[in-house]
Design a protein around this motif. Structure first.
Motif, short mmCIF file in Angstrom:
data_model
loop_
_atom_site.label_atom_id
_atom_site.label_comp_id
_atom_site.label_asym_id
_atom_site.label_seq_id
_atom_site.Cartn_x
_atom_site.Cartn_y
_atom_site.Cartn_z
N MET A 425 -1.65 7.06 0.54
CA MET A 425 -2.02 5.80 0.37
C MET A 425 -1.69 5.13 -1.05
O MET A 425 -2.03 3.95 -1.25
CB MET A 425 -3.67 5.72 0.71
CG MET A 425 -4.15 5.97 2.02
SD MET A 425 -3.01 5.16 3.20
CE MET A 425 -3.75 3.52 2.99
N VAL A 426 -1.53 6.14 -1.85
CA VAL A 426 -0.92 5.64 -3.16
C VAL A 426 0.06 4.70 -3.17
O VAL A 426 0.28 3.76 -3.83
CB VAL A 426 -0.75 6.83 -4.16
CG1 VAL A 426 -0.10 6.30 -5.50
CG2 VAL A 426 -1.86 7.57 -4.58
N TYR A 428 1.01 3.04 -0.42
CA TYR A 428 0.47 1.58 0.29
C TYR A 428 -0.35 0.72 -0.67
O TYR A 428 -0.10 -0.33 -0.70
CB TYR A 428 -0.47 2.05 1.25
CG TYR A 428 0.19 2.30 2.74
CD1 TYR A 428 0.64 1.16 3.56
CD2 TYR A 428 0.34 3.58 3.22
CE1 TYR A 428 1.17 1.65 4.85
CE2 TYR A 428 1.19 3.94 4.37
CZ TYR A 428 1.39 2.57 5.00
OH TYR A 428 2.22 2.99 6.47
N GLU A 429 -0.95 1.58 -1.75
CA GLU A 429 -1.55 0.76 -2.70
C GLU A 429 -0.67 -0.03 -3.67
O GLU A 429 -0.85 -0.98 -3.85
CB GLU A 429 -2.50 1.69 -3.64
CG GLU A 429 -3.30 1.03 -4.58
CD GLU A 429 -4.47 1.91 -5.25
OE1 GLU A 429 -4.29 3.13 -5.32
OE2 GLU A 429 -5.26 1.29 -5.94
#
Lengths: 460, 460
Positions: A425-426, A428-429
């Motif tokens: 998710m890093v 995606y962030e």
């Protein structure tokens, strides 16, 4: 059967699950080039590889002839815990794209390792156990392979020692905890536990590590501790063999409904998932029974197929492993830190390299932000948050489906969805925040790396 | 069929998937108590609830008579994206425990929300869309419900506004990013976007928020913006109704193989997964057709069933929602921050509360560290890293299986495995590091909370 309505998800019954792995080397006229001893330049045989790898795995590594290799019952039982994996008809994506193409994907993410890696992890752990070994060592970067191996070792009661690249260890503490849940020992690399780690730390205090360094540490521990061997999660012939369970299941499921894919797409880092997915299809193609368009997708930031050289090279940046002939960017090539999409390996499976060299498959390189756009589009209609790696395949599948929309062709597209992105998710962030760029290595950068390719007799 | 070898995983075909939800209220002699208006103490009818909830959902909320409620085709199509969920025979766990018990679990974690929450999220989003609404608002704590609702809204093209408890928003940035991937707007609560948020921030600057406060903000935004309604992920009758898809699928799968469970176990926070799992079985029990032992499992740190009072109470700590009659610890009760295992709601579904009160089910409270021990044991042999919530059910399933080992009974145990723990690794880390304690609220603490229960006519 062809007229039957095809369900959203095709699950094989346990009886229909593969009993053999498919060894595509048996169908290849030009066999993949052998591993070479980096010191002598000679091909490495069974005895040369024994200090590092398990015996049965070496046999599989060297077997270019047996087309179907039985999957031991114990491994088949383990496979039943998380397989068969679903072959999904992407009805929702098709509708969203308004394409006449028919899209299927084989989804390997429904297990705690989050990817296809478990297919080979259990096989490698099983043969280690059979050989009476105490444990195995390995390296992990993002952590999928380390998690998969931890799960397999916990199941078999085998000791598992993972060297995790230090920056991942610190940035992905959750992956580390998953491995600990499965009883693995996880050490940030470089560490003081090995001579090579000590040496690197002395030379580069404060280094955050690299996959090459972690491999070196894992190999040192395996070769200096009786009862241990080193295992690897991609690139090797044996790994592609184990991953053929993906392709055999996919083909069995499609055959049940009389569906024949026109295009088969997979992402390619070291090549294990793509090699596994295409194996039985490529077998038919090599035997001239049927033609398929096969597309490997790689990041533009790490373009082994599309911009690499076909040459003997080290598999690791530490330059201690055997030499493999492959499409490579050079073992000193390190992708930009900006690159968040996985598939960071500098080389490529020798099997796939040979097939690509011989024209049996093509390759495309895609930009990182385009990959995440495809990932998000896919997630919103198909309900699965894909791993960045897998999203390379999604990107090209969508591109091909959109081409069909233009031409009106009703092509059948099959792609490999190797895993989920829950631990990514890093990345995606960064994408959501517009902080992701599209780094592409310059010709000069690659030339520098190519200049350091090892000297091998018969190779320029 | 009973002699057929039961596979590791039983998947229904799409044709066998449920066409109706099972409304267990139709089988209850003592119907669940109605919601009361907190101002007047009067039962709330359709018109009273319209400003907050979608019309069709209110009808479902109030329908105590219709046993089978059709699942609209659009929702059934969405269910096909990630359902049927597997009913798993836990062969590996049975072998590990050396128990004569036969253990089955219904696994709801194979979707990106990571839990069963999606079953109700799509239903609630669908009816909002049908009503021509623009969007929905909700609160989320750990983030599973917010993720599920985001997925459903992305699929239907509905606006989704999530108020996420500020401490979770900060500690679980990955959950937030998953929701953003699905296009939801995620606001840390308390926020300056609402009057209630502004008031709380003025009174308690620096507060990290609470679920009650997030509910208040979500309700305010829903009721003050035309075209919006508020939706809730548990507790309500409608949510149990939607979650009955779990139980109907499980029962259909067991019936195919002639298997009848003796014991049915589920974790209980607000009660939606347990209520869903047991619905069709409880129906048979209520009609006197068959007996089942049904066990709700809750944390000792938040023991609504085992130490709560059966009384009318607010559903939210902000005390703005209708009053519900339920087993409750009091809406001012807040579990210790040490508690990491989810299931933090102070009350319990009115349906389950009535059934428990009438003796149709029992409840057990378990200690946190024992729950994580069970989680780890399960993960190592069954290959699924369970959510802490789900692990409460695993704990009691293992306890029951070990009892069978002592007595030699071959009981059939069914439990609900509601989700995966990929976003709960901080809790696992605490457990691995021996930093997890077993807080149990004191009698004095509960007495204080009970003293604040609302005054309702006819209630002591």
């Amino acid at each position: 059967m062809a007229t039957e309505k095809i369900p959203y998800k095709i699950y094989l019954s346990e009886d229909e699950m593969p009993r053999t792995w498919y060894n595509v080397r048996a169908d290849m006229k030009n066999k993949p080039a052998p591993l070479l001893n980096p010191g002598t330049g000679e091909p490495m045989g069974f005895d040369d590889l024994r200090p590092v790898f398990c015996d049965e795995l070496i046999r599989q590594e060297l077997d270019n002839d047996t087309r179907e290799i039985p999957i031991p019952q114990e491994i088949r039982d383990f496979y039943k815990m998380y397989r068969p994996s679903p072959l999904v008809r992407a009805y929702c994506l098709e509708e969203k794209l308004q394409t006449p193409a028919k899209i299927y994907y084989k989804f390997e993410g429904n297990n705690t390792s989050g990817s296809h890696k478990l297919n080979s992890a259990i096989a490698q752990a099983y043969y280690a156990k059979q050989q009476g070994l105490k444990g195995v060592t390995t390296e992990t970067g993002a952590g999928q392979w380390g998690t998969a191996l931890s799960m397999a070792c916990a199941y078999l009661g085998l000791d598992c020692k993972v060297f995790m690249v230090k920056c991942s260890y610190e940035q992905k503490p959750f992956r580390r905890e998953v491995m600990r849940t499965y009883g693995a020992s996880v050490t940030p690399s470089p560490s003081m536990e090995t001579q090579v780690g000590q040496k690197i730390l002395a030379e580069h205090p404060g280094t955050t590590g690299s996959l090459g360094c972690a491999i070196s540490e894992a190999v040192e521990v395996a070769t200096s501790n009786p009862g241990y061997r080193y295992v690897l999660g991609s690139v090797l012939n044996q790994v592609l063999l184990h991953q053929s369970v993906i392709g055999v299941e996919a083909k069995t499921a499609l055959d049940k409904y009389g569906v024949v894919p026109d295009v088969i797409i997979g992402c390619a880092g070291g090549g294990s998932n793509l090699g596994g997915l295409i194996s039985p299809f490529m077998g038919e193609k090599l035997r001239g029974e049927r033609d398929y368009q096969i597309i490997a997708v790689e990041p533009k930031s790490c373009p082994s197929f599309t911009r690499g050289k076909y040459a003997y090279d080290f598999c690791d940046t530490g330059m201690i492993c055997p030499l493999a002939k492959m499409y490579t960017l050079g073992s000193s090539f390190i992708p930009s830190p900006d690159h968040a999409g996985g598939l960071r390996f500098h080389g490529m499976s020798t099997i796939l390299s040979q097939l690509y060299h011989d024209g049996y498959m093509e390759a495309r390189a895609v930009e990182q932000t385009k990959v995440f756009e495809a990932a998000e589009q896919f997630a919103r209609v198909e309900g699965i948050l894909p791993a960045p790696e897998s999203s390379h395949a999604i990107r090209v599948a969508i591109d091909e489906a959109l081409k069909c929309k233009e031409t009106g062709e009703e092509k059948t597209i099959l792609f490999g969805l190797t895993g989920t992105g829950y631990f990514d998710m890093v990345a995606y962030e960064k994408f959501h925040n517009g902080e992701m760029s599209n780094y592409i290595p310059s010709d000069e950068e690659l030339a520098e790396s190519f200049a350091r390719l090892p000297k091998v007799p018969g190779q320029e």
